[in-house]
Design a protein around this motif. Structure first.
Motif, short mmCIF file in Angstrom:
data_model
loop_
_atom_site.label_atom_id
_atom_site.label_comp_id
_atom_site.label_asym_id
_atom_site.label_seq_id
_atom_site.Cartn_x
_atom_site.Cartn_y
_atom_site.Cartn_z
N TYR A 142 41.89 38.72 40.52
CA TYR A 142 41.37 39.99 40.23
C TYR A 142 40.61 40.54 39.21
N LEU A 143 40.08 40.06 37.78
CA LEU A 143 38.85 39.85 36.95
C LEU A 143 37.49 39.04 36.95
N LYS A 144 38.44 37.61 38.13
CA LYS A 144 36.96 37.31 38.84
C LYS A 144 35.94 38.69 39.95
N LYS A 145 36.86 38.46 40.54
CA LYS A 145 36.02 39.78 41.32
C LYS A 145 36.31 40.75 41.43
N LEU A 146 36.30 41.53 39.88
CA LEU A 146 36.17 42.75 39.06
C LEU A 146 34.91 42.51 38.96
N ALA A 147 34.76 41.23 38.00
CA ALA A 147 33.49 40.56 37.33
C ALA A 147 32.13 40.57 38.78
#
Length: 192
Positions: A142-147
């Motif tokens: 999720y954090l990777k996609k958000l970034a």
């Protein structure tokens, strides 16, 4: 376990053994309190006033809603007794809103450090560790996609600003010769 408030009801169904349990699904209970409620310790207390009182408003529900809640609870128990394979491992939470006749059902998930679940289900420590690992992976994804989304959004804005700046520069270049031509036309002629 069921409860009513105003024009809604909620029912939670927990299997007798296994994870997750009621304690780890109840928000706001501190780990110290859970440890005090350990069945091996509970008989040693003379007084259980250390348990905080619920600060809940008056329910304001009707006898119809209360009986519907009891029906939901009985249905879950009957399903468990006669067709346990229909229920998944996770506890179920059902919410019913009388005003709009809306019904929501979903699996409840646990925190992975509940001391009670691990004691009743020897496999639960492994299950809970797997669940924690899965959550950590999902969180990282999720954090990777958000970034990535933020970087893409930033790039898009930069491209839009660059295109806008380029368009402004081109319009200034086009206006430049026109302005000079207009100035030449505005100049008073000396020949009279």
């Amino acid at each position: 376990m069921g409860g009513t408030f105003s024009s809604s009801l909620s029912v939670d169904f927990f299997k007798p053994k296994g994870a997750p349990c009621y304690l780890c699904l109840t928000q706001g209970i501190k780990k110290e309190m859970i440890e005090k409620l350990d069945p091996s310790k509970i008989l040693t207390y003379d007084d259980i006033s250390f348990i905080p009182k619920d600060n809940n408003p008056v329910g304001q529900s009707t006898s119809y809603l209360c009986s519907a809640c009891a029906d939901f609870m009985t249905s879950f128990l009957t399903n468990y007794l006669f067709a346990p394979q229909l229920l998944t491992e996770n506890p179920k939470r059902v919410m019913f809103y009388l005003n709009g006749l809306e019904n929501m059902k979903f699996d409840a998930e646990t925190e992975y450090d509940c001391p009670f679940c691990a004691r009743y289900d020897p496999e639960s420590e492994q299950k809970l560790a797997e669940q924690k690992k899965k959550r950590d992976i999902e969180k990282a994804e999720y954090l990777k996609k958000l970034a990535e989304d933020e970087a893409e959004e930033k790039k898009k804005k930069e491209e839009e600003e660059a295109a806008k700046k380029k368009a402004e520069e081109e319009s200034k270049k086009e206006e430049g010769p026109k302005d000079e031509a207009m100035k030449d036309e505005e100049k008073p002629s000396d020949a009279k």
